[in-house]
Design an enzyme around this catalytic site. Sequence first.
Site, short mmCIF file in Angstrom:
data_model
loop_
_atom_site.label_atom_id
_atom_site.label_comp_id
_atom_site.label_asym_id
_atom_site.label_seq_id
_atom_site.Cartn_x
_atom_site.Cartn_y
_atom_site.Cartn_z
N ARG A 171 0.05 -39.08 37.47
CA ARG A 171 0.42 -38.21 38.58
C ARG A 171 1.87 -38.95 39.09
O ARG A 171 2.68 -38.23 39.87
CB ARG A 171 -0.67 -38.44 39.74
CG ARG A 171 -0.81 -39.79 40.17
CD ARG A 171 -2.15 -40.03 41.06
NE ARG A 171 -3.52 -39.94 39.87
CZ ARG A 171 -4.58 -40.18 40.41
NH1 ARG A 171 -5.00 -40.20 41.67
NH2 ARG A 171 -5.38 -40.10 39.39
N LYS A 226 -7.23 -51.14 31.04
CA LYS A 226 -8.28 -50.52 30.55
C LYS A 226 -9.14 -51.38 29.75
O LYS A 226 -8.63 -52.23 28.95
CB LYS A 226 -8.02 -49.34 29.81
CG LYS A 226 -7.46 -48.28 30.48
CD LYS A 226 -6.82 -46.65 29.79
CE LYS A 226 -6.17 -45.84 30.08
NZ LYS A 226 -6.86 -45.10 31.17
#
Length: 515
Positions: free
Chosen positions: A367, A293
């Site tokens: 996820r 990020k």
Amino acid sequence: MASLTLRLGTGTRPAVLAVPVAPAGDAPADSAAGDSAGGAGAADSVGGAGADSVGGAPAAVLPTVPLPAGTDTMLAAYLADVEHSGAAGSTEVLPRPGERPQRLIAVGVGDGTEADWRAAGAAVVRAAAKQPAVTVAVPDGLADAQLAGLAEGILLAGYRFSLATDDSGAPALSRVTVAADADRYGPALAHAQAVAEATALARDWTNTPSNDKSPEWLAGRITRAAEKHQVQVRVRDAAALADEGFGGVLAVGGGSPRPPRLVELRWRPRGARRHVVLVGKGITYDTGGIDIKPTSGMELMRKDMGGAGAVAAATIGAAALRLPVRVTALLPLADNFVSGSAYRSGDVVRHYGGITTEIQNTDAEGRIVLADALAYAVRRLAPDVLVDLATLTGAQRVALGKKTAALYATDDELAAALAAAGDDAGEPMWRMPLPVDYVEKVHSSAVADLNNAPVPGEAGSVMAALFLREFTAGHPHWAHLDMSAPAWSSSATGELPKGATGWGVRTLLRYLATQ
């Protein structure tokens, strides 16, 4: 961290008195009507027809609120002078130097719903922040749900978290007295306190900086809190995860020197007929992994375990409230770090139960850990209902903003029940679709069963939900809550502090109370 002390009692000659006011209107209805504390509803009105009937008239003190001698006329004139609307959560402060009370706080309760009283409680805390104590006057015949709403607002807004050595800028307010009968309203207050304490647990865990908050640290804190309420705990370490085939949790946590954990909490009250399994994403810090990020995207990544915190706190809260429903919580905890041992784009991960996923983006890690927990839940735990919470995607914020979570469900009745619980709790959500046309994209890998990020930038929250559904084995009663933005508040507003909100705890407790 620090919070307010709240008690019931009449008190004598308070220095600061908060007085509830409502929009002027027709003759008041009976304020005692309404549901019990913690229920889905509240009294329809508290003593007025509501904002629509104000017609420009100033707010009025509720008819049966006891006021100190000589203050009723003064307060009525003041309300007219400042044009106080009586809207829920609105406040006006009247100083009275040399008098007792020295300060009156007129706080609006709107139509008198439970949510309105919650807003009023929070507003009193903010208006009295510079005072050491405040007493809140309430009308005779207040419904349990209204008292509980008031107490929740006070306690939730009074939450504080700080690791600073200098607390000179902290609010002075430390004690709030609600002028109501302790025997009559004790159960309603106890319910509100249990809900607020559970929410504070989730907030504390989420606010804790990640240099302290390793998977091991968080598992230990959750274990300590759970055992106080007779909640059974099992913590799987990395070796146990490997032995049992939790490949997703191990892959995401593999880049960190702080190994992952899987926490399983079990609340099993005698006679419970329903079994609800809750799953929460627990990424204790998220760099994005090798698909790293930017700095701005990492600043708040201590909140990326907000789903696990909410699920754990709700399970502990269910035990504290002695809710007659069996609850199991699964909390996959891991750092998503960058290192030579980190998982990579192009890797294929084998999840619990055998399904394989090609990694297209290491920053779609939530996820991956949730998939293991969901697969374990349906294979081993036989849930009647399966609900997961996760600070999962930035796409949720793009679609629904900072305060509304995205709700996905395979069951209309479950979706409606969760949405109703969220509305009552003040934690709104909006149901989103699970389009059949998009399923093939989740299966677009040439080398594995699934692709974890098949279409970058397109329907991100929807794609994540469809991916997770693949691990529920077609369970007919599954719901997914993507609550990334609502888990954090950039400013103190209403009952929410600046920082972690504990989003989901109150919704889940209300939902579990109906099972």
